[in-house]
Write a protein that holds these residues in place. Structure first.
Motif, mmCIF file in Angstrom:
data_model
loop_
_atom_site.group_PDB
_atom_site.id
_atom_site.type_symbol
_atom_site.label_atom_id
_atom_site.label_comp_id
_atom_site.label_asym_id
_atom_site.label_seq_id
_atom_site.Cartn_x
_atom_site.Cartn_y
_atom_site.Cartn_z
ATOM 1 N N LEU A 21 0.798 -1.700 -0.013
ATOM 2 C CA LEU A 21 0.019 0.341 -0.620
ATOM 3 C C LEU A 21 0.634 1.483 0.216
ATOM 4 C CD1 LEU A 21 -0.634 1.647 2.795
ATOM 5 C CD2 LEU A 21 -1.658 -0.339 3.160
ATOM 6 N N GLU A 22 1.914 0.753 0.693
ATOM 7 C CA GLU A 22 2.430 2.152 0.137
ATOM 8 C C GLU A 22 3.048 2.343 -1.063
ATOM 9 O OE1 GLU A 22 5.467 1.390 3.622
ATOM 10 O OE2 GLU A 22 4.707 2.036 4.990
ATOM 11 N N ARG A 23 3.324 1.576 -1.547
ATOM 12 C CA ARG A 23 4.425 1.646 -2.563
ATOM 13 C C ARG A 23 2.640 2.526 -3.259
ATOM 14 N NH1 ARG A 23 6.047 -3.943 -2.631
ATOM 15 N NH2 ARG A 23 4.675 -4.610 -3.644
ATOM 16 N N THR A 24 1.967 1.650 -3.084
ATOM 17 C CA THR A 24 1.188 2.240 -4.244
ATOM 18 C C THR A 24 0.680 4.044 -4.214
ATOM 19 O OG1 THR A 24 -0.728 0.626 -4.360
ATOM 20 C CG2 THR A 24 -1.578 2.335 -4.630
ATOM 21 N N ALA A 25 0.632 4.299 -2.874
ATOM 22 C CA ALA A 25 0.524 5.659 -1.831
ATOM 23 C C ALA A 25 1.467 6.584 -2.787
ATOM 24 C CB ALA A 25 1.066 6.176 -0.652
ATOM 25 N N ALA A 26 2.467 5.705 -3.300
ATOM 26 C CA ALA A 26 3.722 6.526 -4.120
ATOM 27 C C ALA A 26 3.802 6.893 -5.170
ATOM 28 C CB ALA A 26 5.311 6.039 -3.931
#
Length: 279
Positions: free
Chosen positions: A265-270
């Motif tokens: 999800l952190e990769r998605t948010a970036a």
């Protein structure tokens, strides 16, 4: 209760053959053969109500899905325990066609209402509270993800709830060659239809072309909503892994499972697409 005892309640006096079905990390599943007919018996895991699962609501959703031609026929529902028996579907697990799935999800979302409510924004909060009550440490990543989820919630606040599956993992699709069946309706309820689309997209790692194909088959061009709900899908899945550490008796590394989904999800948010959709 042992599966043999449950089978005797469903098919009293009949000769029954049982075989364990693998793949699940919440429930126990068995293939049951009675007079040459094959069924699936599902026995819910321990304390699954703490995961937001209502077996009566699951039964209703399973019947609705069968009526729409999306899910297998429901054969029996054993009360008060909530054991579910469905028709066995022969086919390849996880063999999905994106366009056909888009059509199925449109049919589901336009179908009859379901008794349960599924709100991913509340689910992650409930999982957090349950985990803490069970002595499980909540990762620091929760706070960052919850702040982002609050922004997404404001963007999605006006969406009318529709009947959704909410757990579109690879293992919940079976292709028999002619059609795709969706199984495992225990999290089904009224919610944001783009949670299903984002959930499917992220769990099947769809690229740009895959997302476009899914949305075209579904009949939407709202890629922004899809990418936002990809984030919420992983947030729910991460917190599911956290709370399971205090509930499940299965031999499975739920901590690593949670970490994997927080990282994704952190990769998605970036991603620039996500930032554009959010702001």
């Amino acid at each position: 209760m042992e599966p043999e005892e449950i089978a005797a309640r469903v098919w009293p006096g009949r000769r029954v053959e049982l075989e364990v079905l693998g793949g699940g990390i919440t429930n126990r599943n068995f293939e049951v053969t009675v007079d040459g007919e094959r069924y699936v018996l599902r026995i819910g895991g321990k304390d699954t109500e703490l995961l937001g699962i209502d077996r009566t609501a699951e039964h209703a959703a399973s019947r609705a899905a069968a009526g729409l031609g999306i899910g297998p026929e429901v054969v029996a529902f054993v009360e008060p325990e909530g054991y579910l028996v469905t028709r066995y579907v022969e086919g390849r697990v996880g063999d999905v066609d994106v366009q056909r799935v888009g059509v199925l999800l449109r049919r589901l979302h336009d179908g009859p209402g379901l008794p349960a409510r599924f709100d991913s924004f509340r689910v992650v909060e409930v999982y957090r509270d349950t985990a803490l009550a069970r002595g499980v440490a909540v990762p620091a990543a929760y706070g960052r993800a919850r702040a982002t989820a609050g922004l997404i919630e404001r963007r999605r606040a006006a969406v009318a709830p529709r009947p959704c599956h909410n757990d579109l993992l690879d293992a919940n699709f079976i292709s028999d060659g002619d059609r795709i069946w969706i199984v495992d309706w225990e999290y089904a309820g009224m919610g944001d239809p783009f949670f299903d689309l984002g959930n499917f997209a992220v769990n099947h790692e769809l690229d740009d072309d895959g997302e476009r194909a899914l949305l075209a088959a579904y009949g939407s061009e709202d890629r922004g909503a899809l990418v936002l709900m990809r984030f919420m899908s992983d947030f729910r899945e991460a917190m599911w892994g956290v709370v399971q550490q205090g509930i499940s008796e299965l031999e499975f590394d739920f901590g690593a499972y949670a970490d994997e989904h927080f990282e994704r999800l952190e990769r998605t948010a970036a991603d620039s697409r996500f930032r554009a959709a959010l702001h």
